[in-house]
Design an enzyme around this catalytic site. Sequence first.
Site, mmCIF file in Angstrom:
data_model
loop_
_atom_site.group_PDB
_atom_site.id
_atom_site.type_symbol
_atom_site.label_atom_id
_atom_site.label_comp_id
_atom_site.label_asym_id
_atom_site.label_seq_id
_atom_site.Cartn_x
_atom_site.Cartn_y
_atom_site.Cartn_z
ATOM 1 N N GLU A 56 -4.652 -11.912 14.080
ATOM 2 C CA GLU A 56 -4.262 -10.507 13.998
ATOM 3 C C GLU A 56 -5.448 -9.610 14.339
ATOM 4 O O GLU A 56 -5.275 -8.522 14.878
ATOM 5 C CB GLU A 56 -3.736 -10.187 12.588
ATOM 6 C CG GLU A 56 -2.956 -8.884 12.505
ATOM 7 C CD GLU A 56 -2.196 -8.746 11.194
ATOM 8 O OE1 GLU A 56 -0.978 -9.004 11.173
ATOM 9 O OE2 GLU A 56 -2.833 -8.376 10.181
ATOM 10 N N GLU A 82 10.153 -5.970 3.946
ATOM 11 C CA GLU A 82 10.396 -7.263 3.305
ATOM 12 C C GLU A 82 9.985 -7.224 1.835
ATOM 13 O O GLU A 82 10.717 -7.696 0.952
ATOM 14 C CB GLU A 82 9.609 -8.381 4.012
ATOM 15 C CG GLU A 82 9.934 -8.547 5.481
ATOM 16 C CD GLU A 82 8.938 -7.831 6.384
ATOM 17 O OE1 GLU A 82 8.699 -8.341 7.487
ATOM 18 O OE2 GLU A 82 8.423 -6.772 5.983
ATOM 19 N N LYS A 132 0.833 -1.210 0.000
ATOM 20 C CA LYS A 132 0.000 0.000 0.000
ATOM 21 C C LYS A 132 0.865 1.256 0.000
ATOM 22 O O LYS A 132 0.672 2.162 -0.803
ATOM 23 C CB LYS A 132 -0.936 -0.014 1.194
ATOM 24 C CG LYS A 132 -1.923 1.145 1.202
ATOM 25 C CD LYS A 132 -2.771 1.186 2.473
ATOM 26 C CE LYS A 132 -3.797 0.098 2.503
ATOM 27 N NZ LYS A 132 -4.738 0.222 3.650
ATOM 28 N N GLY A 142 -5.190 -5.021 5.529
ATOM 29 C CA GLY A 142 -4.381 -5.973 4.760
ATOM 30 C C GLY A 142 -4.950 -7.375 4.751
ATOM 31 O O GLY A 142 -5.051 -8.022 3.707
ATOM 32 N N ARG A 143 -5.350 -7.882 5.917
ATOM 33 C CA ARG A 143 -5.843 -9.259 5.999
ATOM 34 C C ARG A 143 -7.235 -9.414 5.406
ATOM 35 O O ARG A 143 -7.725 -10.527 5.249
ATOM 36 C CB ARG A 143 -5.815 -9.737 7.454
ATOM 37 C CG ARG A 143 -6.591 -8.869 8.418
ATOM 38 C CD ARG A 143 -6.269 -9.251 9.858
ATOM 39 N NE ARG A 143 -6.842 -8.350 10.850
ATOM 40 C CZ ARG A 143 -6.287 -7.217 11.245
ATOM 41 N NH1 ARG A 143 -5.144 -6.805 10.699
ATOM 42 N NH2 ARG A 143 -6.853 -6.465 12.180
ATOM 43 N N HIS A 160 -3.672 -38.146 10.656
ATOM 44 C CA HIS A 160 -2.414 -38.864 10.887
ATOM 45 C C HIS A 160 -1.352 -37.943 11.493
ATOM 46 O O HIS A 160 -0.166 -38.268 11.475
ATOM 47 C CB HIS A 160 -1.920 -39.473 9.575
ATOM 48 C CG HIS A 160 -2.864 -40.503 9.019
ATOM 49 N ND1 HIS A 160 -2.766 -41.845 9.319
ATOM 50 C CD2 HIS A 160 -3.945 -40.378 8.219
ATOM 51 C CE1 HIS A 160 -3.737 -42.506 8.708
ATOM 52 N NE2 HIS A 160 -4.468 -41.635 8.042
ATOM 53 N N LYS A 169 9.126 -5.001 14.552
ATOM 54 C CA LYS A 169 9.671 -4.317 13.368
ATOM 55 C C LYS A 169 10.664 -3.233 13.766
ATOM 56 O O LYS A 169 11.727 -3.092 13.166
ATOM 57 C CB LYS A 169 8.530 -3.650 12.584
ATOM 58 C CG LYS A 169 7.688 -4.568 11.739
ATOM 59 C CD LYS A 169 6.858 -3.686 10.807
ATOM 60 C CE LYS A 169 5.514 -4.300 10.529
ATOM 61 N NZ LYS A 169 4.653 -3.373 9.776
#
Length: 576
Positions: free
Chosen positions: A365, A224, A218, A278-279, A396, A521
């Site tokens: 979050e 990153e 954005k 964002g999510r 399993h 961060k």
Amino acid sequence: MPRLQMAASTLICDTQPWKDLKAHVEDIKKMHLRDLMNDHERCKSMMLEFDGVHLDYSRQCANEHTMEKLFTLAEAAHLKQKINSMFNGEHINSTEDRSVLHVALRASRDEVICSDGKNVVPEVWKVLDKISDFSEKIRSGSWVGATGKTLKDVISVGIGGSFLGPLFVHTALQTDPEATKCAKGRQLRFLANVDPIDVARSISGLNPETTLVVVVSKTFTTAETMLNARTLREWITAALGPQAVAKHMVAVSTNLTLVEKFGIDPNNAFAFWDWVGGRYSVCSAVGVLPLSLQYGFSVVEKFLKGASSIDRHFHSAPFEKNIPVLLGLLSLWNATFLGYPARAILPYSQALEKLASHIQQVSMESNGKGVSIDGVPLPFEAGEVDFGEPGTNGQHSFYQLIHQGRTVPCDFIGVMKSQQPVYLKGEIVSNHDELMSNFFAQPDALAYGKTPEQLRSEKVPEHLIPHKTFSGNRPSFCLLLPFLNAYNVGQLLAIYEHRIAVEGFIWGINSFDQWGVELGKSLASQVRKQLNASRTKGEAIEGFNFSTTTMLTKYLEAKSPVPSDPVTILPKDITQ
């Protein structure tokens, strides 16, 4: 409009409906699901269907009195008003002073959804139309790369919400017959982690001449993402020259100044808005652009329509017939009142293998908060620990704990028709029926368990009876989808998004900010400066505690691959 609240600094746990539910826990603990499941009228009342999606919540540790008390709690928490406030564009994200309007991202063209008095739906469709036009140019070959070759491979660079949601949808559609046909000859990859191994994997076997990179950030400042974007820019320019960037890189961003400075034509930047978290952004250009490049906009539009169908249901259906509301209320009942803080997401479809990782972010979050929306410390724990794996793989892996260890409420998600049906002549059932046999069996096994008396009747040796006893009474939901196409994937996404919002609205927290990601961060930025100073100038480590100083010293003992006179080092193609 002012943000709705019960009263200044009032916590939901101080209300009478909350206290009534706390007292009700003892009544429920006296009951067992094997008895509750014998009440056919109860079971019938705990099933509903909307737009092909069937929900069965009869295996919850709850009865009609529990549901009445949960609906009363919802009223005390002003749940209906809070849902309306979200759809009306009020600034319910109060700490960031923003609307929360991911529902506008999948609204039909004629809908009116306002933020700050302005209908945002025309803006949304302006971007969607731009994506439709651009993706068709790329897919048809009318837009080509710097050397004239068709751009058949796409790498989407982003992290968190810019990655997990689109990856979930992409993985779900990869084996859908319609989507597969539309994606023939194309590849979509995602680059999220700043770990250079992820870069190496994302470009492995790809040719820069046929690759388009979508940079999703954005602000165009996410550390990153921008380092990965610079790495891929270097990969492209090393092969094709700096002039190729404008042909091989596009952006999803609102910072046109930095987009242009990076070398991307701002005309090839696709916008989204600060009322999109964002999510919750998979239905914006964040997800729609890379998915449309892979599958075509017509397929992605069906995904948006599926989500929109659930949006309307969530907004308008009465609570007793409202799938996200029922899921949210009962999840809160499990986590806060019964003391089961985890949730297992168990899709009996390999196509949904990335669902749990996306919902982990959306849920944890959003609701991993320790204070109310007014900043008052919570005397109860909000949020859930989400994890999961497709069935039957999970059986399993961790189902041992779910059956005989801790109680973990489960979401079982089944699909009536397989995307890729297989049947072998001579087998009792098809492969999909074999899968679904487990889907139907596991919730009952968790609910009923197995008693020592049953084991003795089967002549199980006495010393093994404690080991083979299953206590049962372990709650689960069952969601059954008619198929798993783009529309159904959109439905599933919106069900989870709104369910999580319901929990946050009841807990009285802000489910739409994420201040908890900031501290790490800022500390990483201090470490980054230290590593640079130590690597390039030999400076001593300063300003860290003893433990971190020791670890950094150990790390710096390993020789850096960066020479003293630095030159660019790009990852090797791991296929060669």
